[in-house]
Every structure is written in structure tokens, then in C-alpha cells.
Design a protein around this motif. Structure first.
Motif, PDB file in Angstrom:
ATOM      1  N   ALA A 278      -1.331   0.042   8.978  1.00 45.80           N
ATOM      2  CA  ALA A 278      -2.426   0.091   7.700  1.00 45.80           C
ATOM      3  C   ALA A 278      -1.779   0.286   6.377  1.00 45.80           C
ATOM      4  N   HIS A 279      -0.202   0.416   6.557  1.00 46.09           N
ATOM      5  CA  HIS A 279       0.482   0.636   5.096  1.00 46.09           C
ATOM      6  C   HIS A 279       1.960   0.347   5.449  1.00 46.09           C
ATOM      7  N   LEU A 280       2.480  -0.922   5.141  1.00 46.98           N
ATOM      8  CA  LEU A 280       3.859  -1.195   5.452  1.00 46.98           C
ATOM      9  C   LEU A 280       4.161  -2.365   4.536  1.00 46.98           C
ATOM     10  N   HIS A 281       5.407  -2.015   3.785  1.00 42.53           N
ATOM     11  CA  HIS A 281       5.947  -2.837   2.863  1.00 42.53           C
ATOM     12  C   HIS A 281       6.833  -3.860   3.515  1.00 42.53           C
ATOM     13  N   GLY A 282       6.243  -4.908   3.879  1.00 46.18           N
ATOM     14  CA  GLY A 282       6.735  -6.064   4.790  1.00 46.18           C
ATOM     15  C   GLY A 282       7.917  -6.751   3.978  1.00 46.18           C
TER      16      GLY A 282
ATOM     17  N   GLU B  39       0.084  -5.081   3.455  1.00 44.08           N
ATOM     18  CA  GLU B  39       1.290  -5.039   2.428  1.00 44.08           C
ATOM     19  C   GLU B  39       0.788  -4.193   0.969  1.00 44.08           C
ATOM     20  N   PRO B  40       1.272  -2.983   1.004  1.00 43.48           N
ATOM     21  CA  PRO B  40       0.431  -2.116   0.088  1.00 43.48           C
ATOM     22  C   PRO B  40       1.126  -2.063  -1.589  1.00 43.48           C
ATOM     23  N   GLY B  41       0.788  -3.196  -2.098  1.00 41.04           N
ATOM     24  CA  GLY B  41       1.198  -3.075  -3.444  1.00 41.04           C
ATOM     25  C   GLY B  41       1.962  -4.313  -4.013  1.00 41.04           C
TER      26      GLY B  41
ATOM     27  N   VAL C  49      -6.705  -3.118  -4.400  1.00 38.47           N
ATOM     28  CA  VAL C  49      -5.845  -2.633  -5.323  1.00 38.47           C
ATOM     29  C   VAL C  49      -5.490  -1.350  -5.083  1.00 38.47           C
ATOM     30  N   LYS C  50      -3.952  -1.083  -5.156  1.00 40.31           N
ATOM     31  CA  LYS C  50      -3.453   0.210  -4.861  1.00 40.31           C
ATOM     32  C   LYS C  50      -3.109   0.965  -6.461  1.00 40.31           C
ATOM     33  N   ILE C  51      -3.432   2.222  -6.362  1.00 44.11           N
ATOM     34  CA  ILE C  51      -3.286   3.077  -7.500  1.00 44.11           C
ATOM     35  C   ILE C  51      -2.493   4.262  -7.096  1.00 44.11           C
TER      36      ILE C  51
ATOM     37  N   SER D 281       3.318   3.466   9.166  1.00 47.43           N
ATOM     38  CA  SER D 281       4.705   3.864   9.018  1.00 47.43           C
ATOM     39  C   SER D 281       4.963   3.962   7.633  1.00 47.43           C
ATOM     40  N   ASP D 282       4.567   3.163   6.633  1.00 47.42           N
ATOM     41  CA  ASP D 282       5.045   3.027   5.276  1.00 47.42           C
ATOM     42  C   ASP D 282       6.409   2.691   5.228  1.00 47.42           C
ATOM     43  N   ALA D 283       6.771   1.789   6.618  1.00 45.42           N
ATOM     44  CA  ALA D 283       8.016   1.320   6.752  1.00 45.42           C
ATOM     45  C   ALA D 283       8.357   0.250   5.318  1.00 45.42           C
TER      46      ALA D 283
END
Ligand code: ZN
Length: 449
Positions: free
Chosen positions: A73-77, A131-133, A206-208, A352-354
Motif C-alpha cells: 500500500a506504500h512503496l516508492h517503485g 507509488e506514494p508521491g 494526493v499525498k500530504i 514496506s515504504d521501500a
């Protein structure tokens, strides 16, 4: 009544295993049949055997487990593809000095990073991620969080080059940095995000950034730091009141523009303030990211307003001692309260927030199921099934896609993760040792051991 399609044989039948359907009743089945990229039947060996025709490929599971494809649910690909196997948590815990990031300045570099992540995730059974942001305000120009990455995803999705389904959040601020209300208003006005590629790529919200993180003493907290400070919102303003108002208005503005709102909030005051703002904002499926310190009243408000929580068990495992050092034992008592969140009725996603942590969800499940924190913290262990839901059907809900992915039910996409053991026979702590046998996306094998 059976439709004609039901009577045609399947492309692929897996039988003789444990199929963790993740359906609302939590049923286990022993076989699954797939046709044209969709699940056509889930049931007993006899029921799926009936779908076998002369052209059907049959996989004998021999007791192995089948899960819905994992959804991080949150991974910087793009960033992960650039740095893997270097992980940022090593920097946070001070055990390593990482080389600075190289850049994703050229289109072929961005594409290569996304492809590399796709291969890595396929090998881990991960078939969807957020992809969070990504947006126009990247401060270092490195290209990891830029609009160009957003467009690359859309182009690759349109060409059928992605191995995982991607939901993207827009970002009108620095990653992990300050933001301003005028920047967000301008961003919403000026950026036309790429169109959805159904099933494969969608800008969901949108990410804040509401605040920083406890170990850096930048989380906005009711509990004081040693020096008596409480942190503050990361949003620009001349006074604390102004900054709080700007944060709340930012959330309302983004939601009013029709976006899902995902807010990084870690300190107890940030999580409380953001929850209140999200509860009053239009739209739905808004969520908190990280939520390091959450008081019971905040959880109650989240549940009542349908606000989700996306957090990282691996960060909790590593950062609990740092959180206690920064904010004291009282804050630790409310740190990463995932079990309390579920008990309160909050929709929980694990991630993971990878490249903060490894994208390997097996480590995340192990951390969530075995308790991560230091002495004196309340027991927040999750049952295996709770942790697995937080990696499958719950993030499908976060994506607004629970009607077509996230569980193994007829009619849904055939995104599957096959493990080389029966999950029910494995202690969660040993899950990282269980190999991924096979990954399917849209009914196609994208990884096989
Ligand atoms: Zn992140």
C-alpha cells in the motif's frame, strides 16, 4: 443458472493446496480455476477438476498455499528500482553510510528503474503497489519523485510493460519536507495527471506531509520531547495556529478537488489533527500514512469516519526504541497500535515504504505477527490472517478496487502468489524462509521459481 462461460474449460487449474481466499468470510479452499485472466472458480478439488479440459494446464499444489497477489500500500517503485538493494533504514539506525542517490534524469533510466522494481516485486509475489508521491516540486531534481516518472508509468501501462498494477499519489511538496497551501492550490490547478489505464495505472489521490518523524524530533506531538518542544506541522505559516489551519485547509482543498487524501502523520497531535480534518472533508477512503502514535480517541474517530491506516510493521520493529528515546514511555504505549486499530474498526493496510525497508512482505508479516516493540509496549501482535488481509484485500479497498482485486473470488482478476509451503504449518516468524513459488498477474505467470 450456469452461463456458457462457466461450462468452458479453464486455462489453468491449481488444486490440492490451501487457497487463502481473503473473501469476507475468510474461507479456505483447496483449488482455483482461471480463464482469460480472471478467476472462474474457487472450491474443492472436485469442483475445480470439473473445469479441466484438454487444453487446461494443471498445477498440483501438494499442500502449498495460494494467496491473492500481494498489494504493497506504500512503496516508492522508481526510487526502489534505483537503489535496490540499498535500504534507507540502515541510515536511520546509523549502521551504514549509504551512497547518495544517483539520478533518474533520462527516460530510459526511469523506465529501467520501474522495470527493475517490477521484476523484483514479481519475484516476491507482489502484484500491486501504491507509488506514494510524484509531482512537480521535487527539491533535489533527482527524478525519483517527478512528474516524468508519473508519465513513464502511464506510458508503460499503456504499452503493457508493467508487471504490477500501480496506483499513484500526486505530491505538490517536497518528499518528507515542507509544503505550502499556495503550492498545493497551484499544483491542483496546473497539473493534468495522465489518464487511467484501466487495471494497470491510476492516479488515486494526493499525498500530504503533516509532520516529520519522532526520531528526528520533527513529529508533531502532544507528548513533549526532552527539551520541552512538541514539533510542529510541516506546512508553512507564521505561527503554530496558522500552520495548523493551513494543514487543515490543504486537506479540505485536496478532498474538495475530488482526490483521495493520504497524509503522512506520525506524532500524536498530527494524527489527531489530520484525522479531524479528514473526517470533515468530502470524499472517502482517505487515510493516514505511518500513524506512529495514535491515541484511542483518534482511532475511534478514524473508524467512525472510515479513515484508513497504512503503516509499516518493519519500521515499528526497528524504530520503537528510537520513539521511546525521543518521546518517552507514555508515547510508546500508543505507538503503532495496529491491533487496537483493527479492534476499533479501522481499515488497516501494511506496507514496506521501500526503499526505506525491504519490499519483502514476508518480513512485514513476520514483524506484525511476532510483536516488534521494546519492553513495556502493549501487545499489538496481529494474527496471520489479519496481517495477510492488510496486504491484500484492505489495500484493494484503499485503491477503490476491492470489487475486482484483493481476494480470490470468481470474477476477480487472477493475481496470485503461490508459496512453497502450507502457510498454516509455518510459524509467522519463519515466513521469510518460505520461498515464493510462482506469481501470476492477470492470469499470466510473471515469476516462477
Ligand atoms: Zn514513503
Amino acid at each position: 443458472m450456469k452461463s456458457a462461460a462457466d461450462n468452458r474449460s479453464a486455462d489453468l487449474v491449481m488444486t490440492g493446496g490451501v487457497v487463502h481466499t481473503m473473501n469476507p468470510a475468510g474461507h479456505l479452499a483447496s483449488g482455483i480455476a482461471i480463464k482469460d485472466g480472471r478467476i472462474v472458480r474457487v472450491g474443492t478439488p472436485l469442483q475445480v477438476q470439473a473445469m479441466v479440459g484438454p487444453e487446461t494446464e494443471v498445477v498440483r499444489l501438494r499442500g502449498r498455499s495460494v494467496l491473492p497477489g500481494i498489494n504493497d500500500a506504500h512503496l516508492h517503485g522508481a526510487w526502489l528500482g534505483l537503489r535496490w538493494p540499498d535500504l534507507l533504514l540502515d541510515r536511520l539506525t546509523g549502521t551504514d553510510n549509504l551512497a547518495p542517490d544517483s539520478r533518474l534524469g533520462k527516460a530510459e533510466e526511469r523506465r529501467a528503474a520501474i522495470l527493475r522494481t517490477g521484476d523484483l516485486l514479481a519475484s516476491l509475489g507482489i502484484t500491486s503497489y501504491t507509488e506514494p508521491g510524484l509531482g512537480p516540486c521535487e527539491h533535489d531534481g533527482g527524478g525519483r519523485f517527478g512528474v516524468e516518472v508519473l508519465r513513464e508509468y502511464a506510458d508503460m501501462a499503456a504499452r503493457g510493460e508493467l508487471k504490477a498494477r500501480v496506483s499513484a499519489l500526486l505530491l505538490f511538496a517536497e518528499m518528507d519536507g515542507r509544503s505550502s497551501l499556495p503550492d498545493v492550490v497551484a499544483g491542483l490547478r496546473d497539473l493534468t495527471p495522465p489518464a487511467e489505464v484501466p487495471g494497470w495505472f491510476k492516479v488515486t489521490g494526493v499525498k500530504i506531509f503533516a509532520d516529520g518523524i519522532p526520531p528526528m524530533r520533527t513529529a508533531w506531538s502532544d507528548e513533549p520531547y526532552e527539551d520541552g518542544t512538541h514539533g510542529a506541522p510541516l506546512v508553512d505559516g507564521d505561527s503554530l495556529d496558522e500552520r495548523e489551519n493551513a494543514l487543515t485547509t490543504m486537506i479540505e482543498t485536496v478532498a474538495a478537488a475530488g482526490h483521495q487524501v493520504a497524509v503522512h502523520a506520525t506524532g500524536s497531535r498530527a494524527t489527531r489533527t489530520v484525522t479531524r480534518a479528514l473526517a470533515g472533508a468530502p470524499g472517502r477512503r482517505h487515510y493516514l500514512v505511518h500513524g506512529d502514535v495514535l491515541h484511542p480517541d483518534t482511532l475511534k474517530t478514524m473508524a467512525a469516519a472510515g479513515i484508513g491506516l497504512t503503516t509499516q510493521p518493519g519500521i515499528a520493529a526497528a524504530a520503537s526504541p528510537m520513539l521511546r528515546d525521543a518521546l518517552g514511555q507514555a508515547a510508546l504505549g500508543h505507538a503503532w497500535p495496529v491491533r487496537d486499530a483493527l479492534a476499533a474498526g479501522v481499515r488497516l493496510c501494511l506496507s514496506s515504504d521501500a526503499p526505506m525497508l525491504t519490499p519483502d512482505w514476508r518480513h512485514g508479516v513476520a514483524a506484525a505477527a511476532t510483536r516488534w516493540a521494546v519492553d513495556g509496549a502493549p501487545d499489538q501482535r496481529l494474527a496471520l490472517d489479519q496481517a495477510l488481509r492488510a496486504y491484500t484485500i484492505a489495500p484493494a479497498w484503499q485503491d477503490g478496487a476491492e470489487s475486482w482485486k484483493g481476494s480470490l473470488e470468481p470474477g476477480k482478476v487472477a493475481d496470485l502468489c503461490v508459496l512453497d509451503a502450507g502457510l498454516l504449518d509455518v510459524h509467522p516468524a519463519d515466513l521469510p524462509e518460505v520461498p515464493i513459488a510462482m506469481t501470476l498477474v492477470d492470469g499470466k505467470v510473471v515469476y516462477e521459481r
